[in-house]
Design a protein around this motif. Structure first.
Motif, PDB file in Angstrom:
ATOM      1  N   GLN A 152       0.826  -1.211   0.000  1.00 39.61           N
ATOM      2  CA  GLN A 152       0.000   0.000   0.000  1.00 39.61           C
ATOM      3  C   GLN A 152       0.860   1.261   0.000  1.00 39.61           C
ATOM      4  OE1 GLN A 152      -2.137  -2.017   3.461  1.00 39.61           O
ATOM      5  NE2 GLN A 152      -3.468  -0.314   2.953  1.00 39.61           N
ATOM      6  N   GLN A 153       1.916   1.236   0.824  1.00 37.37           N
ATOM      7  CA  GLN A 153       2.802   2.394   0.897  1.00 37.37           C
ATOM      8  C   GLN A 153       3.447   2.664  -0.464  1.00 37.37           C
ATOM      9  OE1 GLN A 153       3.093   4.350   3.414  1.00 37.37           O
ATOM     10  NE2 GLN A 153       2.741   3.242   5.303  1.00 37.37           N
ATOM     11  N   LEU A 154       3.905   1.598  -1.112  1.00 37.28           N
ATOM     12  CA  LEU A 154       4.537   1.761  -2.418  1.00 37.28           C
ATOM     13  C   LEU A 154       3.546   2.276  -3.443  1.00 37.28           C
ATOM     14  CD1 LEU A 154       6.806  -1.420  -2.742  1.00 37.28           C
ATOM     15  CD2 LEU A 154       7.464   0.890  -2.088  1.00 37.28           C
ATOM     16  N   LEU A 155       2.327   1.768  -3.400  1.00 34.84           N
ATOM     17  CA  LEU A 155       1.307   2.197  -4.357  1.00 34.84           C
ATOM     18  C   LEU A 155       0.983   3.675  -4.187  1.00 34.84           C
ATOM     19  CD1 LEU A 155      -0.501   1.229  -6.650  1.00 34.84           C
ATOM     20  CD2 LEU A 155      -2.240   0.624  -4.957  1.00 34.84           C
ATOM     21  N   GLU A 156       0.843   4.104  -2.934  1.00 38.17           N
ATOM     22  CA  GLU A 156       0.553   5.516  -2.668  1.00 38.17           C
ATOM     23  C   GLU A 156       1.698   6.416  -3.136  1.00 38.17           C
ATOM     24  OE1 GLU A 156      -0.494   6.211   1.359  1.00 38.17           O
ATOM     25  OE2 GLU A 156      -2.264   4.904   1.311  1.00 38.17           O
ATOM     26  N   GLU A 157       2.923   6.011  -2.804  1.00 33.58           N
ATOM     27  CA  GLU A 157       4.084   6.803  -3.205  1.00 33.58           C
ATOM     28  C   GLU A 157       4.225   6.839  -4.725  1.00 33.58           C
ATOM     29  OE1 GLU A 157       6.164   8.688  -1.512  1.00 33.58           O
ATOM     30  OE2 GLU A 157       5.078   8.315   0.342  1.00 33.58           O
ATOM     31  N   ALA A 158       3.947   5.708  -5.362  1.00 32.38           N
ATOM     32  CA  ALA A 158       4.037   5.636  -6.821  1.00 32.38           C
ATOM     33  C   ALA A 158       3.024   6.577  -7.466  1.00 32.38           C
ATOM     34  CB  ALA A 158       3.815   4.209  -7.296  1.00 32.38           C
ATOM     35  N   LEU A 159       1.801   6.597  -6.931  1.00 35.63           N
ATOM     36  CA  LEU A 159       0.760   7.484  -7.469  1.00 35.63           C
ATOM     37  C   LEU A 159       1.122   8.944  -7.250  1.00 35.63           C
ATOM     38  CD1 LEU A 159      -2.418   5.503  -6.328  1.00 35.63           C
ATOM     39  CD2 LEU A 159      -1.627   5.848  -8.679  1.00 35.63           C
ATOM     40  N   ASN A 160       1.694   9.250  -6.087  1.00 34.99           N
ATOM     41  CA  ASN A 160       2.125  10.628  -5.799  1.00 34.99           C
ATOM     42  C   ASN A 160       3.217  11.066  -6.769  1.00 34.99           C
ATOM     43  OD1 ASN A 160       0.353  10.867  -3.675  1.00 34.99           O
ATOM     44  ND2 ASN A 160       1.854  10.237  -2.128  1.00 34.99           N
ATOM     45  N   ASN A 161       4.184  10.172  -7.022  1.00 33.69           N
ATOM     46  CA  ASN A 161       5.265  10.484  -7.950  1.00 33.69           C
ATOM     47  C   ASN A 161       4.752  10.635  -9.371  1.00 33.69           C
ATOM     48  OD1 ASN A 161       8.402  10.240  -7.056  1.00 33.69           O
ATOM     49  ND2 ASN A 161       7.049   9.234  -5.593  1.00 33.69           N
ATOM     50  N   PHE A 181       5.937   0.172 -11.971  1.00 28.30           N
ATOM     51  CA  PHE A 181       6.789   0.344 -10.800  1.00 28.30           C
ATOM     52  C   PHE A 181       6.441  -0.676  -9.722  1.00 28.30           C
ATOM     53  CE2 PHE A 181       6.976   2.059  -6.481  1.00 28.30           C
ATOM     54  CZ  PHE A 181       8.313   2.339  -6.349  1.00 28.30           C
ATOM     55  N   ILE A 182       5.154  -0.842  -9.452  1.00 25.42           N
ATOM     56  CA  ILE A 182       4.711  -1.769  -8.407  1.00 25.42           C
ATOM     57  C   ILE A 182       5.056  -3.208  -8.767  1.00 25.42           C
ATOM     58  CG2 ILE A 182       2.658  -2.803  -7.351  1.00 25.42           C
ATOM     59  CD1 ILE A 182       3.403  -0.249  -6.025  1.00 25.42           C
ATOM     60  N   ILE A 183       4.727  -3.622  -9.978  1.00 25.99           N
ATOM     61  CA  ILE A 183       4.975  -5.010 -10.394  1.00 25.99           C
ATOM     62  C   ILE A 183       6.466  -5.325 -10.359  1.00 25.99           C
ATOM     63  CG2 ILE A 183       4.904  -6.598 -12.363  1.00 25.99           C
ATOM     64  CD1 ILE A 183       2.199  -5.375 -13.113  1.00 25.99           C
ATOM     65  N   ASP A 184       7.272  -4.449 -10.950  1.00 27.54           N
ATOM     66  CA  ASP A 184       8.709  -4.701 -11.018  1.00 27.54           C
ATOM     67  C   ASP A 184       9.338  -4.773  -9.634  1.00 27.54           C
ATOM     68  OD1 ASP A 184       8.523  -4.789 -13.733  1.00 27.54           O
ATOM     69  OD2 ASP A 184       9.444  -2.838 -14.096  1.00 27.54           O
ATOM     70  N   ASN A 185       8.962  -3.862  -8.751  1.00 31.51           N
ATOM     71  CA  ASN A 185       9.588  -3.842  -7.434  1.00 31.51           C
ATOM     72  C   ASN A 185       9.027  -4.899  -6.497  1.00 31.51           C
ATOM     73  OD1 ASN A 185      11.728  -1.675  -7.215  1.00 31.51           O
ATOM     74  ND2 ASN A 185      10.085  -0.562  -8.245  1.00 31.51           N
ATOM     75  N   CYS A 186       7.803  -5.333  -6.736  1.00 30.57           N
ATOM     76  CA  CYS A 186       7.301  -6.490  -5.987  1.00 30.57           C
ATOM     77  C   CYS A 186       8.133  -7.718  -6.333  1.00 30.57           C
ATOM     78  CB  CYS A 186       5.829  -6.747  -6.314  1.00 30.57           C
ATOM     79  SG  CYS A 186       4.685  -5.683  -5.410  1.00 30.57           S
ATOM     80  N   LYS A 187       8.473  -7.875  -7.619  1.00 37.00           N
ATOM     81  CA  LYS A 187       9.320  -8.997  -8.034  1.00 37.00           C
ATOM     82  C   LYS A 187      10.696  -8.882  -7.390  1.00 37.00           C
ATOM     83  CE  LYS A 187       8.662  -8.748 -12.613  1.00 37.00           C
ATOM     84  NZ  LYS A 187       8.656  -9.148 -14.040  1.00 37.00           N
ATOM     85  N   ASN A 188      11.232  -7.680  -7.321  1.00 36.56           N
ATOM     86  CA  ASN A 188      12.534  -7.457  -6.690  1.00 36.56           C
ATOM     87  C   ASN A 188      12.495  -7.829  -5.211  1.00 36.56           C
ATOM     88  OD1 ASN A 188      14.614  -5.169  -8.362  1.00 36.56           O
ATOM     89  ND2 ASN A 188      12.742  -5.947  -9.258  1.00 36.56           N
ATOM     90  N   ILE A 189      11.438  -7.396  -4.526  1.00 40.75           N
ATOM     91  CA  ILE A 189      11.317  -7.660  -3.091  1.00 40.75           C
ATOM     92  C   ILE A 189      11.053  -9.139  -2.842  1.00 40.75           C
ATOM     93  CG2 ILE A 189       9.933  -7.188  -1.026  1.00 40.75           C
ATOM     94  CD1 ILE A 189       9.513  -4.328  -2.259  1.00 40.75           C
ATOM     95  N   TYR A 190      10.215  -9.750  -3.670  1.00 43.56           N
ATOM     96  CA  TYR A 190       9.967 -11.187  -3.552  1.00 43.56           C
ATOM     97  C   TYR A 190      11.279 -11.951  -3.653  1.00 43.56           C
ATOM     98  CZ  TYR A 190       4.817 -11.380  -3.837  1.00 43.56           C
ATOM     99  OH  TYR A 190       3.483 -11.298  -3.582  1.00 43.56           O
ATOM    100  N   PHE A 191      12.085 -11.608  -4.677  1.00 39.63           N
ATOM    101  CA  PHE A 191      13.325 -12.354  -4.901  1.00 39.63           C
ATOM    102  C   PHE A 191      14.348 -12.083  -3.805  1.00 39.63           C
ATOM    103  CE2 PHE A 191      17.701 -12.284  -6.604  1.00 39.63           C
ATOM    104  CZ  PHE A 191      17.859 -13.651  -6.760  1.00 39.63           C
TER     105      PHE A 191
END
Length: 515
Positions: A300-309, A322-332
């Motif tokens: 949620q925090q990432l989504l809000e920040e992404a929308l603000n940016n 941004f969300i999809i790519d960084n979720c994959k990064n965090i998952y890995f």
């Protein structure tokens, strides 16, 4: 038979075009590579002599082949594995020292394991000092253009958004959730022991720790349990296996039917993973609308920040991408790397049971009321002998200065972490030994050069999730050691392997008992 004038013209144009193309390749690739090499050599940097088309690839393959034949997987656990995984780096280091240059095809590399140079890399703030583009291109299906893979201003923007979400205060705030995630694993191991008569059981811990780490990431960061994220983790693991079948270190491209099949499988998995992550995002978004008081998780925090940016920027910034790519990064990074680090720690503690007793005493002394943010500061963990990341890799996106060395644009820089962590000149004659007490008074007292301890990388590109990873490692290991004693199984075969990270090729089997 006489050839028509139009055909002769077409043939001539084709030949002219081919010659121009060859000249272009010669000027942009071959000459550029030679210029890089010459600039490095003029600064006194030596290295193996390359062949015309393949550079030092043939020599690397020959050295690797010899090392594989010489491998001895006996009962002795040898902690210095660099000579088996990266034998060419070790071979050349002995010949040319801590700084040398080599090439793969027309690509020029600079090996750097000098602590002063590593310190300079730590101090560099330049955006022209990024991840090697040829290597990260191979990782695109798995990491997208997220924070691990991106460069320049795109990376800087992503770090600005993501880094605050992993500050230590937030990582410590997730301790309770980590403890909760660990309970099913502890019960599972107890049941194994009871089912075998209540004495002991043999368990392959790497698989169980991978599941635990996945659950922690899924719940702490994305508000879902491991069961919900299991499909994503499974597909990412499959994708990781496909990618590591290719030589991501050297950029060697395979051709033919199997290469095409491999590419199609990767694209299909990438599409499926992206779709699953976005479905998870939208479901979580809906849950939060239904429960207005729900605490915000990382997604949620990432989504809000992404929308603000996105709203405050004129760029083509895409919140969804941004969300999809960084979720994959965090998952890995949060899943594979952390679980692998925990697995190696379990292996070492199984080898040295006296350290299990010390940790158990420390947990009893400082955590009588349960693990919390304050008690964690008293637990010490070192990732010296088995850092999941094997190396720090950088590319000079423009000409950069590192200490006294001018690195030409396009040169890739490699620092081998396990070699730096085992240098007897820095750590003493017992550098290859497991001695956690050396860290009792901090890294500065454990090592002659504090910057030589880099389990999470160097400089501005230091792993943003390191606080989260360290807290999770301390929680998991403390809980396990407080409830179980364990030793290595006779079935354990020590064979570290490089698969994007350094992991046990055949898993880690331990004999476990209740305390």
């Amino acid at each position: 038979m006489e050839v028509s004038l139009p055909m002769r013209i077409m043939s001539s144009l084709f030949l002219v075009g081919l010659v121009c193309f060859i000249i272009h390749l010669y000027r942009t690739i071959l000459l550029r590579s030679q210029r890089m090499k010459r600039k490095l050599r003029m600064q006194g940097i030596k290295g193996p002599s390359p062949s015309f088309l393949y550079g030092n690839l043939s020599e690397m393959q020959e050295i690797q082949s010899r090392a594989m034949k010489a491998e001895n997987h006996g009962d002795i656990v040898a902690h210095d594995y660099t000579s088996s995984i990266f034998p060419y780096f070790e071979h050349w280091r002995k010949q040319y020292g801590l700084i040398y240059t080599y090439s793969t095809g027309f690509r020029q590399h600079l090996y750097v394991n000098d602590p002063e140079m590593v310190k300079e890399m730590n101090l560099s703030l330049s955006l022209d000092f990024g991840k090697p583009t040829y290597m990260t291109k191979r990782l695109g299906p798995m990491l997208g253009n997220g924070i691990i893979r991106s460069n320049g201003h795109v990376w800087a923007q992503q770090r600005k958004i993501i880094a605050p979400e992993f500050f230590m205060d937030k990582a410590k705030g997730m301790v309770e959730l980590m403890v909760e995630s660990a309970q099913p694993l502890l019960r599972k191991w107890e049941q194994y022991i009871e089912a075998l008569g209540g004495s002991q059981a043999e368990i392959r811990v790497d698989e169980d720790l991978r599941g635990l780490s996945a659950d922690v990431i899924a719940r702490a960061c994305f508000g879902s349990s491991y069961l919900k994220g299991n499909e994503i983790f499974s597909k990412l693991r499959t994708l990781q296996t496909l990618i590591t079948k290719q030589s991501i270190l050297f950029g060697i491209t395979s051709f033919g039917f199997f290469a095409n099949k491999n590419h199609k499988m990767k694209k299909s998995l990438e599409t499926e993973i992206d779709s699953l992550i976005w479905e998870t995002v939208k479901e979580r978004e809906k849950q939060c609308l239904d429960k207005r008081n729900t605490d915000k998780d990382l997604m949620q925090q990432l989504l809000e920040e992404a929308l603000n940016n996105s709203n405050s920027s004129n760029s083509n910034f895409s919140p969804k991408r941004f969300i999809i790519d960084n979720c994959k990064n965090i998952y890995f990074a949060g899943h594979e790397a952390t679980s692998t680090a925990a697995t190696w720690c379990m292996m070492l503690l199984a080898l040295y049971p006296d350290w299990q007793s010390r940790i158990r005493e420390e947990v009893t002394q400082f955590c009588n009321d349960g693990l919390d943010a304050n008690s964690l500061s008293n637990l010490k963990t070192a990732l010296r002998l088995y850092p999941p990341g094997a190396f720090v890799s950088r590319e000079a996106l423009e000409q950069v200065q590192i200490g006294k060395i001018t690195v030409p644009k396009g040169v890739c820089i490699w620092t081998l972490i396990p070699t730096l962590h085992r240098d007897p000149n820095l750590w003493g004659p017992d550098a290859n030994e497991f001695r956690p007490e050396r860290f009792a008074d901090g890294v500065s007292k454990a090592c002659k050069f504090a910057q030589a301890y880099i389990p999470f990388g160097v400089g501005t590109r230091l792993c943003v999730g390191r606080n989260f990873a360290m807290v999770e490692l301390k929680v998991v290991l403390s809980l396990i050691v407080s409830q179980f004693t364990f030793s290595l199984s006779p079935n354990y075969q020590h064979s570290p392997a490089f698969r994007m990270i350094v992991e046990p090729e055949h898993g880690v089997q331990i004999l476990i008992r209740k305390v």
